[in-house]
Design an enzyme around this catalytic site. Structure first.
Site, short mmCIF file in Angstrom:
data_model
loop_
_atom_site.label_atom_id
_atom_site.label_comp_id
_atom_site.label_asym_id
_atom_site.label_seq_id
_atom_site.Cartn_x
_atom_site.Cartn_y
_atom_site.Cartn_z
N HIS A 60 -23.50 41.75 60.66
CA HIS A 60 -23.24 40.94 59.56
C HIS A 60 -24.46 39.77 59.22
CE1 HIS A 60 -23.06 37.86 62.79
NE2 HIS A 60 -22.99 36.94 61.94
N HIS A 75 -26.90 36.60 55.36
CA HIS A 75 -25.84 36.57 56.03
C HIS A 75 -24.52 36.83 55.30
CE1 HIS A 75 -22.72 34.46 58.32
NE2 HIS A 75 -23.30 34.30 59.24
#
Length: 659
Positions: A60, A75
């Site tokens: 992620h 992110h």
């Protein structure tokens, strides 16, 4: 040094100021300056040229080190570290050189929304204090690869000038002691782990933690309570804070848990808490590795059960080509289970999935299966040699635990190989060494150990059956499915085969049948009690049918083990059913058990008391397993908890999760 840098948008959507993103650590600029993107497409591109310095184990987050010194973190989503990497597909690896606008990942926005997570993509310059004078995001609609922000850089002349206010220097030893004191003391701490911004405590009593005091400590940005954790937000220097906390807690917390899921974890204090914790982690690895193939197992189990039913009623001959083809359809997933489990376990543990699947292929290789078939699976006959050393080769088809061990070994070996083998030959040499070493360890050490334990277990089962059918039914009925977890149930198969070969029937197989019904009854209780979670209800329904068809793996790995109380309430049903099976002297004249195998309990000479006993014992196992689970083993709130999950990490690595 140039005066400014242009950052591109990593995704199509809408650019927002970093203060508007839904993660407070980024919105408060604890991770540095940057901007956010509310995406409307799944494509993710590099916002800047440079080398990949970080790929989060859960996929992620990606870090890029630019040529001008900027360190940029992309992110994807908020709190998506909890999603095990499922919504993401990363197209780059650490060390790769990328160009601005190059595809680096995909992000399944719909899947993230289904998990009720925010989809914000956050671009943060993590070394802003050193390099960034100012940043001006181009707020509003944007397409992927479009200009997203202009970064004014600190020039060499201004490098020594203060660019932002800072708190006083943090003494992490003092901070650690203050945190421990204000979360209730060391005696209130079971576990401590960390991700990229937070030190996360598992507290015995969260009410003892003083949020107000902890939040205002110098070095603490915020506190949060979520997922059964007391989270102390530190920011980029979280590892220093974590190490200080571990140091302050003392030697009893010094054993690092190598099975920690994507986070650095310290084992609980005391022998029993440690044992319980490690066992829970192991079960977590097993269930997480099995979950992706639960549907296949359930479908195959139902097909095999229906085929057995057709044979029982003489609709299909077991010697016909039709039987052979349909049996292959149902049996393939079990025969090649080492390959499938190798692939999924490697994904969960951070090893190379293809390489570990190949190791599974080694274990299921027909020549080795044929070699193993010459010896009963619970006997320790030396049926092969390896470089002249006599060894025992067992049959690993249908097996799970050896491949979990293989994936774990691979996750340790791979980082070492990557570090010590030159990149120019790594692509060939590293897989060669890994396949050879891991396969050898499993075949020469792990497999024989399991077989040795199985042989001891088989001897104990035979002695117990001879001593008391009722007592053996109680113990085997209550514990048999525990053997399945570690592959030790193979000890039972030669005993069953011997009983049927010599007497024509098997009392032991009848006891095993009761455990199948009990596991099915437990997962059926989950099916009827689940109202909101449709996905779990679907898994439970398919697993129920599969267990009643004689295949318990979908029930065990899909539901019962994952939510531990269910497994034990199912075992209570198995114990009761097994006890009655032994007490009533139930026999089986075939191998197919559970409900669909009822014809195996009919004596070829005619229906007798054994068949009546089967009906009574099966009904008892079903009713007790269902009732205990429905009343005591399961509540729908359990589905909200992240129990027994294992995220992707290379075991033995000190690399923390990215949060």
């Amino acid at each position: 040094m140039k005066n400014e840098e242009i950052l591109l948008s990593p995704a199509s959507g809408r650019i927002v100021d970093i203060t508007e993103v839904h993660d407070p650590m980024f919105s408060q600029k604890a991770m540095g300056e940057g901007f956010g993107v509310i995406p409307n497409d799944n494509e993710i591109q590099a916002p800047i040229s440079g080398s990949i310095m970080l790929v989060a184990p859960t996929k992620h987050a990606i870090g890029i080190a630019a040529d001008d010194g900027l360190e940029v973190l992309i992110h994807m989503g908020v709190d998506t570290v909890e999603l095990d990497g499922d919504p993401f597909d990363v197209l780059v690896s650490e060390g790769d050189v990328v160009q601005a606008g190059q595809d680096i990942a995909t992000m399944d926005i719909a899947a993230i929304k289904d998990e009720e997570k925010a989809t914000d993509i956050i671009v943060a310059i993590t070394n802003s204090a050193k390099y960034v004078k100012d940043i001006k995001p181009a707020l509003g609609p944007v397409v992927v690869g479009g200009n997203a922000a202009t970064v004014s850089l600190i020039t060499e002349d201004a490098a020594d000038k203060p660019t932002m206010k800072r708190k006083g220097k943090v003494n992490f030893d003092t901070l650690a002691k203050d945190i421990i004191k204000n979360v209730g003391g060391a005696e209130n701490i079971d576990n401590v782990i960390y991700c990229i911004t937070r030190v996360r405590f598992y507290l015995k009593d969260e009410s003892k933690a003083n949020d107000k005091v902890v939040k205002n400590l110098n070095g603490v940005l915020d506190v949060a309570r979520a997922g059964g954790q007391y989270q102390v937000v530190i920011g980029p220097k979280v590892e220093e804070a974590f190490d200080a906390v571990v140091k302050a807690l003392g030697p009893s917390f010094s054993s690092e848990d190598k099975a920690a899921p994507n986070e650095k974890r310290q084992a609980p204090k005391g022998i029993w808490p440690k044992t319980k914790f490690y066992f829970s982690s192991l079960i977590g690895v097993i269930t997480a590795s099995m979950m992706p193939i639960i549907g296949l197992l359930a479908a195959s189990g139902i097909l095999k059960g229906l085929l057995s039913l057709c044979v029982s009623f003489h609709w299909i001959s077991s010697s016909s080509n039709t039987y052979m083809i349909i049996n292959a359809m149902g049996d393939a997933v079990f025969y090649f289970l080492p390959l499938l489990v190798g692939f999924t376990a490697a994904k969960r543990l951070g090893a190379n999935q293809i390489i570990v699947a190949v190791i599974g292929g080694v274990l299921a290789y027909p020549t080795l299966v044929q070699l193993a078939s010459k010896t009963a699976s619970s006997q320790m006959n030396l049926n092969a040699d390896f470089f002249g050393i006599p060894i025992h080769v067992a049959n690993y088809t249908y097996s799970i635990f050896p491949m979990i061990a293989a994936a774990w070994l691979a996750s340790i070996i791979e980082p070492w190989l990557k570090k010590h083998i030159n990149a120019s030959i790594r692509m060939i040499v590293s897989p060669l060494i890994e396949v050879f070493l891991v396969s050898a360890v499993i075949l020469v050490i792990v497999g024989p150990v399991i077989t040795f334990l199985s042989s001891l277990l088989a001897s104990g089962i035979v002695a117990l059956l001879a001593f008391s059918p009722a007592l053996s039914g109680l113990l085997i009925g209550g514990l048999y499915q525990c053997l399945v977890i570690f592959g030790l149930h193979w000890a039972v198969i030669p005993v069953v085969a011997s009983q049927i070969a010599t007497t024509g029937h098997s009392a032991l197989n009848a006891i095993v049948s009761a455990t199948m019904i009990a596991q099915g009854a437990a997962v059926m209780a989950v099916f009827f009690k689940t109202r909101k979670n449709i996905a779990i209800k679907q898994i439970a329904g398919a697993a129920t049918l599969s267990a009643f068809a004689g295949i318990t793996e979908p029930a065990m790995y899909g539901i019962n083990l994952k939510y531990g109380r269910i497994f034990w309430t199912a075992n209570i049903g198995g114990a009761v059913g097994g006890f009655l099976t032994g007490l009533l002297h139930v026999d089986m004249w075939g191998f197919a058990g559970s409900l669909i195998g009822f014809a195996s309990f009919i004596n070829p000479s005619g229906i007798d008391a054994s068949f009546t006993g089967y009906l009574i014992a099966s009904a008892a196992a079903l009713v007790v397993g269902f009732t205990c689970t429905y009343l005591f083993g399961f509540k729908e709130d359990d589905l909200e908890q992240k129990v027994h999950t294992v995220e992707k990490v290379r075991l033995g690595s000190r690399e923390p999760a990215v949060k």
